[in-house]
Design a protein around this motif. Structure first.
Motif, mmCIF file in Angstrom:
data_model
loop_
_atom_site.group_PDB
_atom_site.id
_atom_site.type_symbol
_atom_site.label_atom_id
_atom_site.label_comp_id
_atom_site.label_asym_id
_atom_site.label_seq_id
_atom_site.Cartn_x
_atom_site.Cartn_y
_atom_site.Cartn_z
ATOM 1 N N THR A 1 21.916 71.270 27.428
ATOM 2 C CA THR A 1 22.010 69.849 27.742
ATOM 3 C C THR A 1 22.221 69.698 29.249
ATOM 4 O O THR A 1 22.057 70.646 30.014
ATOM 5 C CB THR A 1 23.135 69.185 26.914
ATOM 6 O OG1 THR A 1 23.210 67.789 27.251
ATOM 7 C CG2 THR A 1 24.482 69.830 27.140
ATOM 8 N N GLU B 1 25.509 64.863 26.258
ATOM 9 C CA GLU B 1 26.608 65.824 26.164
ATOM 10 C C GLU B 1 27.599 65.415 25.074
ATOM 11 O O GLU B 1 28.096 66.265 24.320
ATOM 12 C CB GLU B 1 27.337 65.940 27.508
ATOM 13 C CG GLU B 1 26.592 66.729 28.560
ATOM 14 C CD GLU B 1 27.392 66.898 29.840
ATOM 15 O OE1 GLU B 1 27.270 67.954 30.473
ATOM 16 O OE2 GLU B 1 28.156 65.968 30.210
ATOM 17 N N THR C 1 25.078 73.581 30.045
ATOM 18 C CA THR C 1 24.838 72.261 30.608
ATOM 19 C C THR C 1 24.570 72.414 32.101
ATOM 20 O O THR C 1 24.585 73.527 32.639
ATOM 21 C CB THR C 1 25.994 71.288 30.304
ATOM 22 O OG1 THR C 1 25.583 69.951 30.652
ATOM 23 C CG2 THR C 1 27.267 71.630 31.049
ATOM 24 N N ARG D 1 33.271 65.280 27.783
ATOM 25 C CA ARG D 1 32.197 64.765 26.927
ATOM 26 C C ARG D 1 31.812 65.772 25.849
ATOM 27 O O ARG D 1 31.494 65.407 24.715
ATOM 28 C CB ARG D 1 30.979 64.391 27.779
ATOM 29 C CG ARG D 1 31.167 63.143 28.629
ATOM 30 C CD ARG D 1 29.873 62.699 29.273
ATOM 31 N NE ARG D 1 29.394 63.613 30.286
ATOM 32 C CZ ARG D 1 29.569 63.453 31.604
ATOM 33 N NH1 ARG D 1 30.227 62.392 32.067
ATOM 34 N NH2 ARG D 1 29.083 64.332 32.462
ATOM 35 N N LEU D 2 31.828 67.038 26.203
ATOM 36 C CA LEU D 2 31.449 68.090 25.261
ATOM 37 C C LEU D 2 32.576 68.456 24.300
ATOM 38 O O LEU D 2 32.365 69.252 23.371
ATOM 39 C CB LEU D 2 31.002 69.350 26.019
ATOM 40 C CG LEU D 2 29.651 69.254 26.737
ATOM 41 C CD1 LEU D 2 29.503 70.385 27.761
ATOM 42 C CD2 LEU D 2 28.498 69.297 25.742
ATOM 43 N N ILE E 1 32.709 75.918 29.287
ATOM 44 C CA ILE E 1 31.243 75.865 29.186
ATOM 45 C C ILE E 1 30.736 77.295 29.297
ATOM 46 O O ILE E 1 31.122 78.030 30.211
ATOM 47 C CB ILE E 1 30.657 74.979 30.311
ATOM 48 C CG1 ILE E 1 31.068 73.518 30.100
ATOM 49 C CG2 ILE E 1 29.137 75.111 30.370
ATOM 50 C CD1 ILE E 1 30.870 72.644 31.321
ATOM 51 N N SER F 1 32.110 66.780 32.196
ATOM 52 C CA SER F 1 31.264 67.420 31.188
ATOM 53 C C SER F 1 32.114 68.042 30.081
ATOM 54 O O SER F 1 31.792 67.932 28.896
ATOM 55 C CB SER F 1 30.374 68.488 31.831
ATOM 56 O OG SER F 1 29.299 67.900 32.531
ATOM 57 N N ASP G 1 24.428 66.865 32.298
ATOM 58 C CA ASP G 1 25.168 65.615 32.520
ATOM 59 C C ASP G 1 24.222 64.461 32.836
ATOM 60 O O ASP G 1 24.555 63.295 32.659
ATOM 61 C CB ASP G 1 26.207 65.784 33.634
ATOM 62 C CG ASP G 1 25.619 66.195 34.986
ATOM 63 O OD1 ASP G 1 24.372 66.320 35.102
ATOM 64 O OD2 ASP G 1 26.403 66.384 35.932
#
Length: 303
Positions: free
Chosen positions: A47, A57, A75, A107-108, A113, A104, A49
């Protein structure tokens, strides 16, 4: 589904990844696509941002939070939306990257990450500062590894020389062989993986091949060339299998490629792509035939 090691990392990604940009913003429909991917054994989800102002996200994070330890989330960062969402500006600064990663993560709905990628890049960027940002985020535990998403050979070579990137995401297909000469051997030599996008060349390399031909052509190919080359490819290497199989297996035939990231707007597309990746790999003879028919081009722009 078979997995391949991503560069010199300890991440093992499935040979097919889901490019989440195309799943849409209707949450139930998007979730069905992601669930279909999980059912097919896909563990790699890509994905950014930038997609849908961060909404992508959120949808990806919500759909994957119950299986977080079994999947690899990638991401991207570097494109800063204007406040009115009319367009974005390029910002590879250390300050922006370190600020944006926290958004991020939120949102995730995750603490880390797996693969954080610079979403572009130019030779004029403050590359040392950008690398420093990623290295600090790695040391701080916000990201596990980092890479770049770029088709610019001069930029890519700088990151190969100066950074600890484990992967490069770039467009690659039978109709876009630009990476082959200049960068794929470099990646293989340095233990860096390629994650490919655009493997079906906007549908031209699917079983709807001639329906997708545009008067504008595609990259180095004009309309007439596509009308000639696509049936020839089909007859030579896809007479007994789908063109999608041939297209995805062509990418996977290159030793530098770890995963082919294909978009999908329906569960059916996911299943079709998964079947294609599970199919018989191309023989060396079939790869040679494709290379004889398709142009071996180079990057004339986007340096």
């Amino acid at each position: 589904m078979r997995k391949r090691r991503l560069g010199n990392s300890d991440l093992y990604v499935t040979e097919l990844g889901l490019g989440c940009m195309s799943i849409g913003t209707e949450e139930n429909a998007a979730r069905r696509i992601i669930e279909a991917a999980l059912e097919e054994g896909i563990n790699y989800f890509d994905t950014a941002d930038l997609y849908d102002f961060g909404e992508n996200e959120k949808i990806v994070g919500q759909a994957l939070k119950d299986v977080r330890e079994q999947v690899i989330i990638a991401t991207k960062v570097g494109n800063r939306w204007h406040s009115d969402h009319s367009s974005w500006t390029w910002d590879p600064s250390k300050a922006y990257i370190k600020e944006e990663v926290k958004k991020s993560l939120k949102r995730l709905e995750t603490d880390y990450i797996d693969l954080y990628q610079l979403h572009g890049g130019t030779i004029e960027d403050p590359i040392d500062d950008t690398i420093e940002a990623f290295e600090e985020l790695k040391a701080e535990g916000f990201i596990r590894y980092y890479g770049i998403s770029s088709i610019r050979p001069n930029v890519i070579k700088k990151y190969v020389e100066k950074s600890n990137i484990v992967s490069v995401m770039m467009q690659y297909s039978i109709l876009d062989r630009r990476p082959e000469e200049e960068v794929l051997p470099l990646f293989h030599e340095h233990g860096i993986s390629v994650v490919t996008r655009g493997p079906l060349a906007k549908g031209l390399l699917s079983d709807k091949l001639l329906e997708k031909v545009s008067e504008k052509g595609y990259l180095d190919y004009n309309y007439d060339e596509l009308r000639a080359i696509l049936p020839l490819l089909k007859g030579k290497v896809a007479a007994s299998r789908s063109f999608t199989e041939v297209a995805l297996q062509y990418n996977l035939a290159n030793p530098a490629v770890a995963s082919v990231v294909a978009g999908a707007s329906s569960p059916e597309q996911i299943r079709s792509n998964a079947n294609a990746v599970r199919s018989q790999p191309l023989s060396s003879e079939e790869v040679a035939v494709i290379k004889e028919i398709a142009k071996a081009s180079i990057y004339k722009e986007h340096r």
